[in-house]
Motif scaffolding. Structure first.
Motif, mmCIF file in Angstrom:
data_model
loop_
_atom_site.group_PDB
_atom_site.id
_atom_site.type_symbol
_atom_site.label_atom_id
_atom_site.label_comp_id
_atom_site.label_asym_id
_atom_site.label_seq_id
_atom_site.Cartn_x
_atom_site.Cartn_y
_atom_site.Cartn_z
ATOM 1 N N LEU A 55 0.962 -1.263 -0.215
ATOM 2 C CA LEU A 55 0.006 -0.036 -0.071
ATOM 3 C C LEU A 55 0.901 1.336 -0.072
ATOM 4 O O LEU A 55 0.579 2.363 -0.697
ATOM 5 C CB LEU A 55 -1.020 -0.244 1.303
ATOM 6 N N TRP A 56 1.847 1.221 0.831
ATOM 7 C CA TRP A 56 2.721 2.557 0.823
ATOM 8 C C TRP A 56 3.306 2.668 -0.774
ATOM 9 O O TRP A 56 3.405 3.961 -0.981
ATOM 10 C CB TRP A 56 4.086 2.170 1.645
ATOM 11 N N PHE A 57 3.702 1.798 -1.511
ATOM 12 C CA PHE A 57 4.204 2.025 -2.612
ATOM 13 C C PHE A 57 3.069 2.365 -3.660
ATOM 14 O O PHE A 57 3.162 3.640 -4.342
ATOM 15 C CB PHE A 57 4.888 0.891 -3.314
ATOM 16 N N ALA A 58 1.856 1.670 -3.532
ATOM 17 C CA ALA A 58 0.984 1.972 -4.444
ATOM 18 C C ALA A 58 0.431 3.667 -4.058
ATOM 19 O O ALA A 58 0.190 4.463 -5.120
ATOM 20 C CB ALA A 58 -0.278 1.371 -4.143
ATOM 21 N N GLU A 59 0.365 3.999 -2.872
ATOM 22 C CA GLU A 59 -0.077 5.244 -2.498
ATOM 23 C C GLU A 59 0.867 6.316 -3.120
ATOM 24 O O GLU A 59 0.781 7.558 -3.291
ATOM 25 C CB GLU A 59 -0.445 5.575 -1.021
ATOM 26 N N LYS A 60 2.221 5.900 -2.655
ATOM 27 C CA LYS A 60 3.321 6.910 -3.135
ATOM 28 C C LYS A 60 3.379 7.118 -4.785
ATOM 29 O O LYS A 60 3.258 8.248 -5.114
ATOM 30 C CB LYS A 60 4.501 6.381 -2.976
ATOM 31 N N LYS A 94 -10.452 -2.743 8.049
ATOM 32 C CA LYS A 94 -11.323 -2.241 7.094
ATOM 33 C C LYS A 94 -10.561 -0.961 6.296
ATOM 34 O O LYS A 94 -10.548 -0.862 5.219
ATOM 35 C CB LYS A 94 -12.674 -1.798 7.679
ATOM 36 N N ALA A 95 -9.998 -0.306 7.480
ATOM 37 C CA ALA A 95 -9.296 0.851 6.783
ATOM 38 C C ALA A 95 -8.162 0.491 5.835
ATOM 39 O O ALA A 95 -7.908 1.167 4.776
ATOM 40 C CB ALA A 95 -8.571 1.528 8.044
ATOM 41 N N LEU A 96 -7.398 -0.369 6.091
ATOM 42 C CA LEU A 96 -6.365 -0.863 5.290
ATOM 43 C C LEU A 96 -6.778 -1.376 3.752
ATOM 44 O O LEU A 96 -6.526 -0.946 2.775
ATOM 45 C CB LEU A 96 -5.601 -2.306 5.704
ATOM 46 N N MET A 97 -8.002 -2.109 3.872
ATOM 47 C CA MET A 97 -8.582 -2.639 2.640
ATOM 48 C C MET A 97 -9.437 -1.425 1.738
ATOM 49 O O MET A 97 -8.985 -1.429 0.683
ATOM 50 C CB MET A 97 -9.709 -3.551 2.884
ATOM 51 N N ASP A 102 -8.818 2.272 -2.607
ATOM 52 C CA ASP A 102 -8.829 3.759 -3.188
ATOM 53 C C ASP A 102 -7.492 4.149 -4.005
ATOM 54 O O ASP A 102 -7.402 4.554 -5.020
ATOM 55 C CB ASP A 102 -8.941 4.804 -1.908
ATOM 56 N N ALA A 103 -6.334 3.340 -3.615
ATOM 57 C CA ALA A 103 -5.015 3.798 -4.115
ATOM 58 C C ALA A 103 -5.183 2.880 -5.637
ATOM 59 O O ALA A 103 -4.652 3.947 -6.563
ATOM 60 C CB ALA A 103 -3.796 3.325 -3.226
#
Ligand code: F3S
Length: 401
Positions: A55-60, A94-97, A102-103
């Motif tokens: 997720l870190w990479f996708a959001e970045k 839930k927040a992680l998913m 979203d990302a």
């Protein structure tokens, strides 16, 4: 690696920081593998994991304004709707998913959330250059469809989808697709479970070589091939195999070997297949649940389960993980209702290696897939590995032999 003017401009940031970052990573990979250039891709599949690093990479990338030129299909996380309605996930899960959703949505991915898109909506032709991550997907597209992809990581496949290109090295080049290990199978391969066992046993014997199998019938089922690739590329790192008469570029054994002698010849017996599974499987006895669908179960597999449980009541939980396509088809065909009435669940978009299975921690289940057992073991969930019929029977009886 030599870049053309357009590629140099992307690297220099002329299309924004997102594409520049993706290009920088692809160039670094290309340099590491001595690739001479980038080549266009026509498809991609990203094995998103719904874990913090992914997720870190996708959001970045998303924050940097990246958008996929080639919209990739994506792996499952877990079904937010289903598991929220069941009260099975914590607010942080839930927040992680939701953030993962979203990302990837903002990156322009195809939100299919299945690890078997190569069976439905992301099917390449022979010779197509593509960027596929996911352990069951990469062998299938190389070996069954004859497309060309390296064993991409989720991140490298995502960068390829953003730029629309990959470095030209490895399995993109014909000489590197040569089978170097000849695997003679004397074991009985008359059911799909035998291919789970075969895929699980072979990597220890061949290391990183590309195998060509002797003894697999050319009418092997789609599910058998899905199972074979998933386990080969989980127990080991085997992104491609050959079966003469099945693999498009290997009409004969000699074609798979590209006219050269194999570096290694090994034989696989029935006893070896069974021994490897027994070594890995937890001990039989009473079980709490059965889980299928790693990789996502096909309609034929759902049908088999429905046939066995129709009109009966399960003694344990039963989970069938599948694609949204198969879920919808199973609803239309009445299979969903048969399984629901027996006490089982068919769920889309979901993987066993997700934080939606808290309630299974410390419990013992049964599955037909070593890969299904492999990841959840780290979460304290035990699995007995047996064929589908034995697992369904165990769900009806509450115990497995
Ligand atoms: Fe698919 Fe998850 Fe298994 S991605 S193959 S269901 S570990």
């Amino acid at each position: 690696m030599k870049l053309n003017i357009e590629e140099q401009a992307i690297l220099a940031g002329e299309k924004g920081p997102g594409p520049a970052l993706a290009m920088e990573i692809l160039v670094s990979i290309g340099d590491a593998f001595d690739a001479p250039r980038l080549v266009p891709i026509s498809r991609a599949h990203v094995a998103l994991s719904n874990q913090e690093a992914d997720l870190w990479f996708a959001e970045k990338l998303a924050r940097a304004g990246a958008r996929c030129i080639i919209p990739p299909t994506v792996n499952p996380g877990f079904s937010l709707d289903f598991f929220t309605a069941q009260g099975m996930v914590l607010p942080e899960d839930k927040a992680l998913m939701q953030r993962t959703f979203d990302a990837y949505q903002s990156l322009g991915a195809r939100m299919n959330f299945s690890c078997t898109p190569y069976l439905f909506d992301n099917i390449p032709r022979q010779g197509e250059v593509i960027a596929f991550s996911e352990s069951s997907a990469t062998p299938y597209v190389n070996s069954v469809w004859g497309a060309r992809t390296n064993r991409e990581a989720a991140q490298s496949a995502l960068c390829a989808a953003v730029v629309g290109k990959v470095p030209e090295y490895g399995l993109l080049l014909t000489p590197n697709r040569r089978a170097t290990a000849l695997v003679r199978v004397s074991a009985d391969l008359s059911n799909d479970f035998a291919f789970q066992k075969l895929g699980w046993a072979v990597p220890e014997k061949i290391g990183h070589r590309i195998p060509v199998f002797e003894g697999i019938p050319t009418d092997v089922s789609m599910e058998g091939l899905v199972n074979l690739g998933a386990q080969l590329n989980t127990a080991g790192a085997v992104p491609m195999y050959h079966i003469a008469g099945v693999t498009p570029e290997a009409p004969t054994l000699d074609a798979a070997l590209q006219g050269q002698p194999p570096e290694l010849v090994v034989e696989i017996t029935k006893k070896e297949l069974n021994d490897q599974i027994e070594k890995f499987s937890d001990r039989p006895g009473p079980i709490d649940f059965v889980m299928f669908g790693c990789p996502h179960h096909t309609l034929r597999q759902v049908q088999k389960v429905a046939d066995m449980v129709q009109g009966r009541t399960l003694k344990t939980e039963l989970w069938i993980l599948t694609s949204s396509y198969t879920l919808e088809m199973s609803r239309r065909m009445g299979l969903f209702e048969i399984i629901r009435k027996s006490g089982g669940h068919i769920v889309a978009d979901t993987c066993p290696d997700q934080p939606c299975w808290h309630h299974l921690k410390g419990k013992k289940g049964a599955t037909d897939s070593p890969k299904c057992a492999y990841y959840p073991k780290r979460r304290g969930i035990q699995f007995v590995v047996r064929d589908l019929e034995t697992c369904v029977d165990a769900a009806l009886k509450g115990a497995i032999a």
